[in-house]
Design a protein around this motif. Sequence first.
Motif, mmCIF file in Angstrom:
data_model
loop_
_atom_site.group_PDB
_atom_site.id
_atom_site.type_symbol
_atom_site.label_atom_id
_atom_site.label_comp_id
_atom_site.label_asym_id
_atom_site.label_seq_id
_atom_site.Cartn_x
_atom_site.Cartn_y
_atom_site.Cartn_z
ATOM 1 N N ASP A 113 35.459 37.474 39.398
ATOM 2 C CA ASP A 113 35.073 38.818 39.824
ATOM 3 C C ASP A 113 35.812 39.284 41.070
ATOM 4 N N GLU A 114 36.471 38.372 41.768
ATOM 5 C CA GLU A 114 37.195 38.744 42.991
ATOM 6 C C GLU A 114 38.593 39.257 42.695
ATOM 7 N N GLY A 115 39.095 39.059 41.470
ATOM 8 C CA GLY A 115 40.438 39.521 41.118
ATOM 9 C C GLY A 115 41.258 38.401 40.526
ATOM 10 N N CYS A 161 39.874 48.397 42.445
ATOM 11 C CA CYS A 161 40.664 47.227 42.808
ATOM 12 C C CYS A 161 41.934 47.681 43.512
ATOM 13 N N VAL A 175 42.991 42.561 43.748
ATOM 14 C CA VAL A 175 41.822 42.226 44.555
ATOM 15 C C VAL A 175 40.715 43.215 44.207
ATOM 16 N N ALA A 176 39.569 42.695 43.806
ATOM 17 C CA ALA A 176 38.415 43.545 43.510
ATOM 18 C C ALA A 176 37.886 44.134 44.814
ATOM 19 N N LEU A 177 37.646 45.440 44.807
ATOM 20 C CA LEU A 177 37.144 46.122 46.003
ATOM 21 C C LEU A 177 35.667 46.465 45.884
ATOM 22 N N GLY A 178 35.079 46.137 44.765
ATOM 23 C CA GLY A 178 33.678 46.461 44.536
ATOM 24 C C GLY A 178 33.560 47.606 43.553
ATOM 25 N N ASP A 212 49.184 40.820 42.502
ATOM 26 C CA ASP A 212 47.902 40.393 43.038
ATOM 27 C C ASP A 212 46.906 41.531 42.825
ATOM 28 N N ARG A 255 40.647 34.595 39.777
ATOM 29 C CA ARG A 255 39.611 34.484 40.802
ATOM 30 C C ARG A 255 38.307 35.127 40.335
#
Length: 111
Positions: free
Chosen positions: A39-41, A70, A63-66, A61, A37
Amino acid sequence: DADDSMLGRVAFHSWLLAGGRVPFDRHAPGLVDVDDRGDEGGAFVEESTSWMQSRWRHERDVVALGGDRCLVTDRLIVVPRMPLARPAVARVVPWLFAQRHRRLIERFGHG
């Protein structure tokens, strides 16, 4: 990086070593699905068998948190070849992943 030619086949064989020295199991992992995904992960699903496990399914999974943070979530299905091993597997596998996540936090930090 994974391309479609890698999906659904054994990627390699690896030994699990007790104490980093004594082989006790041999895994044959393969990727079933990869979801990049950007930059989103991303995510992957790995299926393997081993001498001790008739099935090992690992879904991860990320997930990018910013920033540089992550969230990593692991879901596992582990089916031992010997039913009597289920109680030990039920204790050891969560411990192994807790160790793995501690090492990831040590290496990459957390916020």
